[in-house]
Design an enzyme around this catalytic site. Structure first.
Site, PDB file in Angstrom:
ATOM      1  N   TYR A 126      36.482  34.512  35.048  1.00  0.00           N
ATOM      2  CA  TYR A 126      36.574  33.053  34.900  1.00  0.00           C
ATOM      3  C   TYR A 126      37.453  32.745  33.677  1.00  0.00           C
ATOM      4  O   TYR A 126      37.054  32.016  32.770  1.00  0.00           O
ATOM      5  CB  TYR A 126      35.190  32.426  34.727  1.00  0.00           C
ATOM      6  CG  TYR A 126      34.182  32.804  35.786  1.00  0.00           C
ATOM      7  CD1 TYR A 126      34.092  32.094  36.979  1.00  0.00           C
ATOM      8  CD2 TYR A 126      33.309  33.860  35.589  1.00  0.00           C
ATOM      9  CE1 TYR A 126      33.148  32.430  37.947  1.00  0.00           C
ATOM     10  CE2 TYR A 126      32.372  34.219  36.544  1.00  0.00           C
ATOM     11  CZ  TYR A 126      32.292  33.502  37.724  1.00  0.00           C
ATOM     12  OH  TYR A 126      31.362  33.855  38.681  1.00  0.00           O
TER      13      TYR A 126
ATOM     14  N   CYS B   3      26.066   3.677  25.360  1.00  0.00           N
ATOM     15  CA  CYS B   3      27.034   4.714  25.750  1.00  0.00           C
ATOM     16  C   CYS B   3      26.294   6.040  25.855  1.00  0.00           C
ATOM     17  O   CYS B   3      25.418   6.342  25.047  1.00  0.00           O
ATOM     18  CB  CYS B   3      28.134   4.798  24.698  1.00  0.00           C
ATOM     19  SG  CYS B   3      29.278   6.167  24.934  1.00  0.00           S
TER      20      CYS B   3
ATOM     21  N   CYS C 156      27.561  28.034  28.717  1.00  0.00           N
ATOM     22  CA  CYS C 156      27.364  26.645  28.301  1.00  0.00           C
ATOM     23  C   CYS C 156      26.047  26.092  28.844  1.00  0.00           C
ATOM     24  O   CYS C 156      25.780  24.905  28.711  1.00  0.00           O
ATOM     25  CB  CYS C 156      28.537  25.769  28.754  1.00  0.00           C
ATOM     26  SG  CYS C 156      28.770  25.726  30.550  1.00  0.00           S
TER      27      CYS C 156
ATOM     28  N   CYS D 139      26.958  10.243  22.921  1.00  0.00           N
ATOM     29  CA  CYS D 139      26.367  10.850  21.715  1.00  0.00           C
ATOM     30  C   CYS D 139      24.859  10.631  21.729  1.00  0.00           C
ATOM     31  O   CYS D 139      24.344   9.814  20.983  1.00  0.00           O
ATOM     32  CB  CYS D 139      26.949  10.240  20.453  1.00  0.00           C
ATOM     33  SG  CYS D 139      28.721  10.379  20.317  1.00  0.00           S
TER      34      CYS D 139
ATOM     35  N   CYS E  98      27.430   4.680  15.356  1.00  0.00           N
ATOM     36  CA  CYS E  98      28.104   4.005  16.467  1.00  0.00           C
ATOM     37  C   CYS E  98      27.341   2.746  16.875  1.00  0.00           C
ATOM     38  O   CYS E  98      26.136   2.814  17.147  1.00  0.00           O
ATOM     39  CB  CYS E  98      28.222   4.952  17.659  1.00  0.00           C
ATOM     40  SG  CYS E  98      29.044   4.211  19.083  1.00  0.00           S
TER      41      CYS E  98
END
Length: 478
Positions: free
Chosen positions: A336, A85, A434, A88, A79
């Site tokens: 959830y 950015c 997560c 990533c 990229c």
């Protein structure tokens, strides 16, 4: 002697990066033995020159100035805006090394935070695609473009400063970094981004200014179906302009004639940058796309939740099923549950699956998904799980669960929900996380209630990022 007696703010140091830390930082050790947290785009094994920005009693904080000797883990990112950015942040690291970093992140959290050292963490399940794997991407539009470092000294810019369609610059809520190609998005998404940018500039569409709360174009949200090769284009605006939307529809269909597509216009007047409208106009198609997970089929609307990496979602759900070890007569609770994707997976293998979720729109979607798939043994309850205990009389009609699956938000389970879940004493708890730190925190509590942690399986849903999903299986010992 403390570090403050030896080091000063602003002093330059050299060190080798030895580990990945949180919040885009890495850890390294100086020749003196002092430890330092270093900000920068770094990899384990890098030797760097850095500047101290803070001296703590037990470690230093620094910012990287120069890469002196690169790590063998480094690769060239594809990229062109990598490092500017924030999407990533690990694209400069070999994929096998990324998996190693993530495995260590999970193991360290379980050991250091949870004191859970008696279980081996299985190798991370790698993603089959490390680029172009996202089925949903949200672009923002702003009247203030974030300038790249090489643009700061230019008198003439190749792009206007008062328009940008891309991603918010890290740490900057009002400026947007112009993006031509996102290497995590599907190719058709990047094509739709290009067509949209060309169209709105040509038609003089005013970009949104968040401070002034003015402007028309706010967001462009794109979704994609792997199973049916369908693209959803959701343009988010401050008002509805029927003539403009018809012209936009015609342009997309003209430029992307082979692409199956639905187009919607979400409209909002809220003072925020969330890509969700107060109302929705369907411009083309029926306003939804269809996707498959396993044997189940789902209709996805603009504002529905759906796992962002379709192929890895199947691997994740198959992992849940394997750990749950369901039997035909089992009752299972899914805490959830969101739009019910996990609940419906479970319902195919047991007598009754019950999903609980605080977001009412998700419960409505879950019930529709159950009906669409002809599943009659899945029930969904709208409930705040911090009040989980008050629901037990109602849940009693479904029977007590032998298995509970919990997939809490990043902050982990609410303490009251965790305590109530443990009072139910299911034989098996499958915890979908997560956030390894909060998995470790909750896992420590679970193991104090006569459970042991039997198996830990990380699943890489988001290559080139630090995020990692983890399946943890707890089994009751008494």
């Amino acid at each position: 002697m403390s570090l403050r007696d030896v080091y000063r703010k602003g002093e330059e140091i050299e060190l080798v990066i030895s580990d990945i830390a949180e919040k885009d930082q890495c850890f390294g050790v100086l020749e003196s033995g002092a430890g330092a947290l270093v900000r920068g785009t770094l990899a384990v094994g890098d030797r760097v020159r850095a500047k101290i920005i803070r001296v703590k009693p037990r470690y230093l904080e620094a910012v990287s100035l120069e890469l002196l000797e690169p790590s063998s883990d480094r690769v060239d990112p594809v990229c062109p805006v990598f490092g500017v950015c924030g999407g990533c942040k690990w694209m400069h690291v070999r994929y096998d090394a990324q998996l190693s970093y993530k495995h260590k992140k999970v193991a360290d959290a379980l050991s250091h935070i949870g004191g859970l050292t008696a279980v081996d963490v299985l190798p991370v399940k790698p993603a089959p695609e490390v680029c172009h794997y996202r089925n949903k991407v949200e672009f923002s539009c702003s009247s203030k473009r974030y300038l790249l470092p090489e643009e700061l000294d230019l008198e003439t810019l190749s792009r206007p400063k008062d328009f940008a369609l891309g991603f918010h610059a890290p740490g900057n809520f009002e400026k947007v970094l112009e993006i031509d190609t996102c290497y995590l998005a599907k190719p058709c998404m990047n094509e739709a981004l290009s067509v949209t940018r060309e169209f709105v500039i040509e038609h003089g569409v005013e970009p949104y200014a968040i401070r002034e709360h003015t402007g028309f174009l706010r967001n462009l949200m794109l979704r994609y179906s792997e199973e049916h090769d369908e693209l959803m284009v959701n343009i988010v605006t401050s008002a509805f302009d029927a003539k403009l939307m018809q012209a936009y529809r015609d342009r997309l269909l003209e430029r992307m004639p082979e692409q199956k597509m639905t187009i919607v216009n979400n409209v909002t007047t809220r003072k925020n940058t969330v890509a969700v409208g107060d109302s929705e106009q369907v411009i083309h198609g029926d306003g939804t796309i269809r996707e498959r997970l396993g044997d189940l089929h789902f209709r996805i609307s603009a504002n529905s939740f759906f796992q962002t990496n379709t192929r890895q979602a199947e691997a994740l759900y198959d992992g849940i099923m394997n750990l749950a070890g369901l039997e035909e007569n089992d009752v299972v609770y899914d805490l959830y549950c969101g739009t019910g994707t996990i609940t419906l997976y479970l319902a195919e293998r047991c007598r009754r699956a019950v999903g609980l979720e605080v977001v009412e729109s998700s419960i409505i979607d879950a019930r529709e998904n159950a009906q669409a798939n002809g599943i009659g043994n899945a029930s969904f309850i709208h409930a705040d799980l911090k009040n989980f205990e008050s629901l037990l009389p109602t849940l009693g009609e479904y029977g007590m669960p032998r298995v509970i699956v919990t997939d809490p938000p990043r902050a982990g389970m609410h303490p009251k929900a965790l305590k109530t879940m443990l009072k139910l004493q299911p034989e098996t708890i499958v915890y979908v996380s997560c956030n390894p730190a909060n998995l470790a925190r909750d896992g420590k509590e679970i193991c104090q209630w006569d459970y042991r942690l039997d198996e830990v399986q990380p699943v890489d849903m988001f290559p080139h990022t630090s995020h990692i999903e983890t399946l943890a299986c707890f089994r009751r010992t008494v």
